[in-house]
Design a protein around this motif. Structure first.
Motif, PDB file in Angstrom:
ATOM      1  N   GLN A 166       0.826  -1.207   0.000  1.00 52.81           N
ATOM      2  CA  GLN A 166       0.000   0.000   0.000  1.00 52.81           C
ATOM      3  C   GLN A 166       0.862   1.259   0.000  1.00 52.81           C
ATOM      4  N   LYS A 167       0.263   2.377  -0.388  1.00 51.38           N
ATOM      5  CA  LYS A 167       0.960   3.659  -0.321  1.00 51.38           C
ATOM      6  C   LYS A 167       0.736   4.258   1.076  1.00 51.38           C
ATOM      7  N   ASP A 170      -2.363   6.413   1.505  1.00 52.05           N
ATOM      8  CA  ASP A 170      -3.607   5.636   1.515  1.00 52.05           C
ATOM      9  C   ASP A 170      -3.823   4.950   2.867  1.00 52.05           C
ATOM     10  N   LYS A 173      -4.944   7.664   5.423  1.00 57.35           N
ATOM     11  CA  LYS A 173      -6.334   8.115   5.214  1.00 57.35           C
ATOM     12  C   LYS A 173      -7.337   7.045   5.666  1.00 57.35           C
ATOM     13  N   SER A 174      -7.035   5.783   5.353  1.00 58.99           N
ATOM     14  CA  SER A 174      -7.917   4.687   5.776  1.00 58.99           C
ATOM     15  C   SER A 174      -7.955   4.570   7.300  1.00 58.99           C
TER      16      SER A 174
END
Length: 458
Positions: A166-167, A170, A173-174
């Protein structure tokens, strides 16, 4: 903590403490030795120059000349300026943002970010009564994600899972969305270790910071890197708007260069200090208390706070009532005192906070160490319940069995029994009129080289 700096400064200041008059001539040597002590402790040169200049200016001013004890007034100035150099007062976390307040952890590889994330979570949960979620955005070291999950479960923080593919933006934010949904007060974001000269990695953390807009951006740095810690913090601050510093591994730092340099060089406060590997070994950084410890004056406030937090009050109350009623003090009670002491970070940690420990000979200090208390607990654990209740029955073959079971020798068992007898006599003095004063006098006789340990009860 900062033992070599503390020993050196104590020797220097002892020479000036009794002086009836302070002049430029008679403090010249003292100031030179203080300067050398700071430089050898790896304090940054600009900090040392500023520190010495301010001490000299104040030492030759009215406050010392008009003092009835000029030597003591000079030591007070050294203490005051040391406190100012480290930031004057503790600065707490600013977590008044709309929940979840995001705390971003940044720093070099190996500085202790992941462990500090768990320690900070525990601190906020236990002392600030916050609900905390933690997440790892270290996609370059999958083991870091697994490590954070493990330590999060140990401290009672909620863990938000992430994957190496994953970045980081990201992931963050999640995690924020999940923290909002779960009504978490604080989200601590652990990031990958990076060098300030690595432009690509610094761009990544800048983008991450912009995406989450954290309430706190803390720089985690190893105190044993000395003034390099301050220089690295400054380099990071130029890329990120740091709000504070967490100084790790201070328990293994004999010098203290980082603690005395960071605030002056970066302008950023040290908010927390890591004092050991355990997940409860994170303390708010109080410059006045640290200065007091460096100058051998102890840190009774921290010790009292630790006793309040970590000593089992019910057990302490029960023991006190038992002793006052004359029911005796047995080896099981003695073992309980050793456990309580271990919960407070061990004897070494307590000694570090007691005033005047710098005046105790090194040979005596060596006798009062955590290894000895571990051996003592092991010896008592190797006894039967009946032997703990009736120590007088421990003779010949029993001593050998206990020594074998605890991995020690008969001499160690004899030493423990001797120390227990001393403790037992002292506890008897608590009974009757003036019991506490009698006990305190007994404590004096239990200091090294005679051996013995004070109780952790009332």
């Amino acid at each position: 903590m900062f033992d070599s700096l503390s020993d050196r400064l104590n020797r220097v200041l002892k020479k000036v403490s009794g002086k009836g008059r302070i002049t430029e001539d008679n403090i010249k040597t003292t100031l030179r030795e203080v300067r050398m002590a700071l430089l050898e402790a790896d304090v940054a040169l600009p900090v040392v120059k500023d520190f010495i200049t301010k001490i000299k200016y104040r030492a030759l001013g009215k406050e010392v000349k008009s003092s009835l004890t000029p030597g003591q007034a000079f030591i007070k100035i050294v203490n005051d300026e040391m406190v100012k150099a480290m930031g004057a007062a503790n600065e707490t976390l600013e977590l008044k943002a709309k929940p979840p307040a995001v705390v971003m952890m940044a720093g070099l590889q190996g500085a202790g970010k992941t462990t500090s994330t768990a320690k900070l979570a525990r601190y906020l949960i236990e002392r600030e009564k916050k609900s905390v979620m933690v997440v790892s955005a270290d996609v370059y070291r999958p083991a870091a994600i697994a490590q954070l999950e493990r330590v999060a479960s140990e401290v009672g923080a909620e863990f938000f899972p992430s994957q190496a593919d994953q970045k980081p933006v990201d992931i963050a934010k999640s995690a924020i969305a999940a923290a909002k949904k779960g009504f978490a007060d604080v989200l601590i974001l652990d990031t990958a270790g990076r060098l300030a000269v690595d432009e690509e990695m610094m761009d990544e953390i800048k983008a991450l910071h912009a995406a989450v807009n954290p309430a706190e951006t803390l720089f985690v740095v190893d105190s044993m890197t000395g003034q390099d810690a301050a220089n690295t913090a400054q380099a990071f601050d130029e890329a990120l708007p740091l709000t504070g510093v967490i100084l790790t591994k201070a328990d293994g730092d004999a010098r203290g260069g980082a603690a005395l340099s960071i605030r002056h060089i970066t302008g950023k406060p040290i908010k927390f200090i890591g004092m050991g590997e355990k997940l409860d070994a994170l303390e708010p950084f109080h410059p006045d208390r640290i200065a007091s410890r460096i100058l051998g004056m102890g840190d009774m406030l921290s010790l009292i706070e630790e006793v309040e937090r970590k000593v089992d009050k019910d057990k302490a109350e029960k023991l006190a009532k038992k002793v006052i009623k004359g029911k005796g003090f047995d080896l099981e009670d003695f073992r309980e005192q050793l456990v309580q002491m271990k919960n407070m970070g061990g004897l070494t940690s307590m000694m570090d906070k007691l005033p005047g420990m710098g005046n105790i000979p090194q040979a005596a200090k060596d006798q009062m160490n955590d290894k000895a208390t571990v051996h003592m607990e092991a010896i008592i654990n190797s006894m039967t319940p009946k032997e703990r209740a009736f120590p007088d029955m421990i003779k010949g073959s029993r001593k050998k069995r206990i020594a074998d079971g605890s991995g020690t020798d008969i001499q160690a068992v004899n030493r423990l029994l001797k120390q227990f007898k001393q403790m037992q006599k002292m506890m008897k003095k608590m009974r009757g009129k003036g019991g506490m004063m009698k006990m305190m006098r007994g404590l004096q006789g239990m200091m090294p080289p005679g051996g013995g340990l004070p109780p952790m009860g009332r």
